[in-house]
Design a protein around this motif. Structure first.
Motif, PDB file in Angstrom:
ATOM      1  N   THR A  89       0.826  -1.207   0.000  1.00 40.55           N
ATOM      2  CA  THR A  89       0.000   0.000   0.000  1.00 40.55           C
ATOM      3  C   THR A  89       0.857   1.252   0.000  1.00 40.55           C
ATOM      4  OG1 THR A  89      -1.867  -1.052   1.109  1.00 40.55           O
ATOM      5  CG2 THR A  89      -1.675   1.324   1.353  1.00 40.55           C
ATOM      6  N   GLY A  90       0.463   2.223  -0.810  1.00 41.54           N
ATOM      7  CA  GLY A  90       1.177   3.492  -0.861  1.00 41.54           C
ATOM      8  C   GLY A  90       0.844   4.258  -2.125  1.00 41.54           C
ATOM      9  N   VAL A  91       1.459   5.412  -2.250  1.00 43.54           N
ATOM     10  CA  VAL A  91       1.335   6.184  -3.478  1.00 43.54           C
ATOM     11  C   VAL A  91       2.507   5.803  -4.381  1.00 43.54           C
ATOM     12  CG1 VAL A  91       1.242   8.479  -4.498  1.00 43.54           C
ATOM     13  CG2 VAL A  91       0.214   8.069  -2.249  1.00 43.54           C
ATOM     14  N   TYR A  92       2.176   5.429  -5.588  1.00 41.89           N
ATOM     15  CA  TYR A  92       3.188   4.991  -6.555  1.00 41.89           C
ATOM     16  C   TYR A  92       3.462   6.110  -7.547  1.00 41.89           C
ATOM     17  CZ  TYR A  92       3.126   0.239  -4.815  1.00 41.89           C
ATOM     18  OH  TYR A  92       3.262  -0.878  -4.016  1.00 41.89           O
ATOM     19  N   TYR A  93       4.749   6.398  -7.728  1.00 43.96           N
ATOM     20  CA  TYR A  93       5.178   7.491  -8.596  1.00 43.96           C
ATOM     21  C   TYR A  93       5.992   6.957  -9.763  1.00 43.96           C
ATOM     22  CZ  TYR A  93       4.054  10.455  -4.568  1.00 43.96           C
ATOM     23  OH  TYR A  93       3.421  11.087  -3.528  1.00 43.96           O
ATOM     24  N   CYS A  94       5.680   7.462 -10.919  1.00 45.80           N
ATOM     25  CA  CYS A  94       6.432   7.158 -12.123  1.00 45.80           C
ATOM     26  C   CYS A  94       7.620   8.120 -12.213  1.00 45.80           C
ATOM     27  CB  CYS A  94       5.514   7.329 -13.328  1.00 45.80           C
ATOM     28  SG  CYS A  94       6.302   7.226 -14.923  1.00 45.80           S
ATOM     29  N   TYR A  95       8.719   7.627 -12.732  1.00 44.82           N
ATOM     30  CA  TYR A  95       9.944   8.422 -12.844  1.00 44.82           C
ATOM     31  C   TYR A  95      10.606   8.155 -14.194  1.00 44.82           C
ATOM     32  CZ  TYR A  95      14.981   9.185 -12.271  1.00 44.82           C
ATOM     33  OH  TYR A  95      16.287   9.557 -12.448  1.00 44.82           O
ATOM     34  N   ILE A  96      11.021   9.227 -14.846  1.00 44.67           N
ATOM     35  CA  ILE A  96      11.783   9.107 -16.092  1.00 44.67           C
ATOM     36  C   ILE A  96      12.904  10.134 -16.054  1.00 44.67           C
ATOM     37  CG2 ILE A  96      11.761   9.328 -18.605  1.00 44.67           C
ATOM     38  CD1 ILE A  96       8.874   8.397 -18.605  1.00 44.67           C
ATOM     39  N   ARG A  97      14.075   9.699 -16.419  1.00 44.55           N
ATOM     40  CA  ARG A  97      15.211  10.620 -16.512  1.00 44.55           C
ATOM     41  C   ARG A  97      15.530  10.889 -17.982  1.00 44.55           C
ATOM     42  NH1 ARG A  97      20.714  10.598 -13.117  1.00 44.55           N
ATOM     43  NH2 ARG A  97      19.287  11.734 -11.757  1.00 44.55           N
ATOM     44  N   GLY A  98      15.628  12.129 -18.338  1.00 43.48           N
ATOM     45  CA  GLY A  98      16.025  12.530 -19.671  1.00 43.48           C
ATOM     46  C   GLY A  98      17.294  13.357 -19.579  1.00 43.48           C
ATOM     47  N   GLY A  99      18.429  12.791 -19.971  1.00 43.83           N
ATOM     48  CA  GLY A  99      19.695  13.497 -19.814  1.00 43.83           C
ATOM     49  C   GLY A  99      20.009  13.653 -18.337  1.00 43.83           C
ATOM     50  N   ILE A 100      20.067  14.886 -17.862  1.00 44.21           N
ATOM     51  CA  ILE A 100      20.300  15.120 -16.434  1.00 44.21           C
ATOM     52  C   ILE A 100      19.044  15.623 -15.736  1.00 44.21           C
ATOM     53  CG2 ILE A 100      22.759  15.600 -16.774  1.00 44.21           C
ATOM     54  CD1 ILE A 100      22.059  18.589 -16.531  1.00 44.21           C
ATOM     55  N   ARG A 101      17.936  15.574 -16.413  1.00 40.94           N
ATOM     56  CA  ARG A 101      16.687  16.091 -15.856  1.00 40.94           C
ATOM     57  C   ARG A 101      15.787  14.938 -15.427  1.00 40.94           C
ATOM     58  NH1 ARG A 101      12.773  20.758 -18.511  1.00 40.94           N
ATOM     59  NH2 ARG A 101      11.253  20.782 -16.816  1.00 40.94           N
ATOM     60  N   ASP A 102      15.210  15.074 -14.233  1.00 40.32           N
ATOM     61  CA  ASP A 102      14.306  14.071 -13.689  1.00 40.32           C
ATOM     62  C   ASP A 102      12.853  14.526 -13.829  1.00 40.32           C
ATOM     63  OD1 ASP A 102      16.534  13.356 -10.909  1.00 40.32           O
ATOM     64  OD2 ASP A 102      16.454  12.509 -12.921  1.00 40.32           O
ATOM     65  N   TYR A 103      12.009  13.608 -14.267  1.00 43.86           N
ATOM     66  CA  TYR A 103      10.583  13.866 -14.380  1.00 43.86           C
ATOM     67  C   TYR A 103       9.833  12.930 -13.435  1.00 43.86           C
ATOM     68  CZ  TYR A 103      11.894  16.169 -18.764  1.00 43.86           C
ATOM     69  OH  TYR A 103      12.470  16.974 -19.707  1.00 43.86           O
ATOM     70  N   TRP A 104       8.845  13.472 -12.756  1.00 42.59           N
ATOM     71  CA  TRP A 104       8.034  12.691 -11.823  1.00 42.59           C
ATOM     72  C   TRP A 104       6.551  12.879 -12.128  1.00 42.59           C
ATOM     73  CZ3 TRP A 104      10.035   9.394  -8.244  1.00 42.59           C
ATOM     74  CH2 TRP A 104      11.392   9.525  -7.934  1.00 42.59           C
ATOM     75  N   GLY A 105       5.799  11.790 -11.930  1.00 42.01           N
ATOM     76  CA  GLY A 105       4.357  11.898 -12.026  1.00 42.01           C
ATOM     77  C   GLY A 105       3.776  12.383 -10.712  1.00 42.01           C
ATOM     78  N   GLN A 106       2.472  12.586 -10.710  1.00 45.12           N
ATOM     79  CA  GLN A 106       1.796  13.116  -9.524  1.00 45.12           C
ATOM     80  C   GLN A 106       1.452  12.013  -8.530  1.00 45.12           C
ATOM     81  OE1 GLN A 106       0.267  12.340 -12.286  1.00 45.12           O
ATOM     82  NE2 GLN A 106      -1.538  11.206 -11.618  1.00 45.12           N
ATOM     83  N   GLY A 107       1.572  10.765  -8.941  1.00 40.37           N
ATOM     84  CA  GLY A 107       1.317   9.650  -8.052  1.00 40.37           C
ATOM     85  C   GLY A 107      -0.065   9.048  -8.233  1.00 40.37           C
ATOM     86  N   THR A 108      -0.149   7.760  -7.992  1.00 40.85           N
ATOM     87  CA  THR A 108      -1.431   7.049  -8.026  1.00 40.85           C
ATOM     88  C   THR A 108      -1.505   6.157  -6.789  1.00 40.85           C
ATOM     89  OG1 THR A 108      -2.900   5.662  -9.380  1.00 40.85           O
ATOM     90  CG2 THR A 108      -0.547   5.144  -9.471  1.00 40.85           C
ATOM     91  N   GLN A 109      -2.653   6.179  -6.130  1.00 43.55           N
ATOM     92  CA  GLN A 109      -2.805   5.475  -4.857  1.00 43.55           C
ATOM     93  C   GLN A 109      -3.112   3.999  -5.088  1.00 43.55           C
ATOM     94  OE1 GLN A 109      -2.600   6.659  -1.496  1.00 43.55           O
ATOM     95  NE2 GLN A 109      -2.763   4.469  -1.029  1.00 43.55           N
TER      96      GLN A 109
END
Length: 114
Positions: A89-109
């Motif tokens: 149980t928890g909030v799951y976050y998607c993560y993608i790295r492009g070059g040196i930049r990190d992208y995160w999603g808002q999360g899904t419960q």
């Protein structure tokens, strides 16, 4: 500004399965890592599964139960979760790295009931 949008989280009984999806709203240059993290109430965010340069790693707690797949061409990442446990149980976050930049999603419960 590219955004990541997750979907698929919901309430499920222990032993059940869920498939989480994550899609980027645009292109990500030099996509070199994709993954899923989660954060349980009162705990720090932790890595669940990650793909880096073609190599896949999993947290020990999910090995054999979860499977991550990435579609770099379409900038999507998925997490198949089987044999779910209440401790997942928890909030799951998607993560993608492009070059040196990190992208995160808002999360899904994700909530797993015993």
């Amino acid at each position: 500004q590219v955004q990541l949008v997750e979907s698929g989280g919901r309430l499920v009984q222990a032993g059940g399965s869920l498939r989480l999806s994550c899609a980027a709203s645009g292109s990500i240059f030099r996509n070199n890592a994709m993954g899923w993290y989660r954060q349980a109430p009162g705990k720090q965010r932790e890595v669940v599964a990650r793909i880096t340069s073609g190599s896949t790693t999993y947290a020990d707690s999910v090995k054999g139960r979860f499977s991550i797949t990435g579609d770099t061409a379409n900038v999507k990442v998925y997490l198949q979760m089987d044999s779910l446990k209440p401790e997942d149980t928890g909030v799951y976050y998607c993560y993608i790295r492009g070059g040196i930049r990190d992208y995160w999603g808002q999360g899904t419960q994700v909530t797993v009931s015993s």
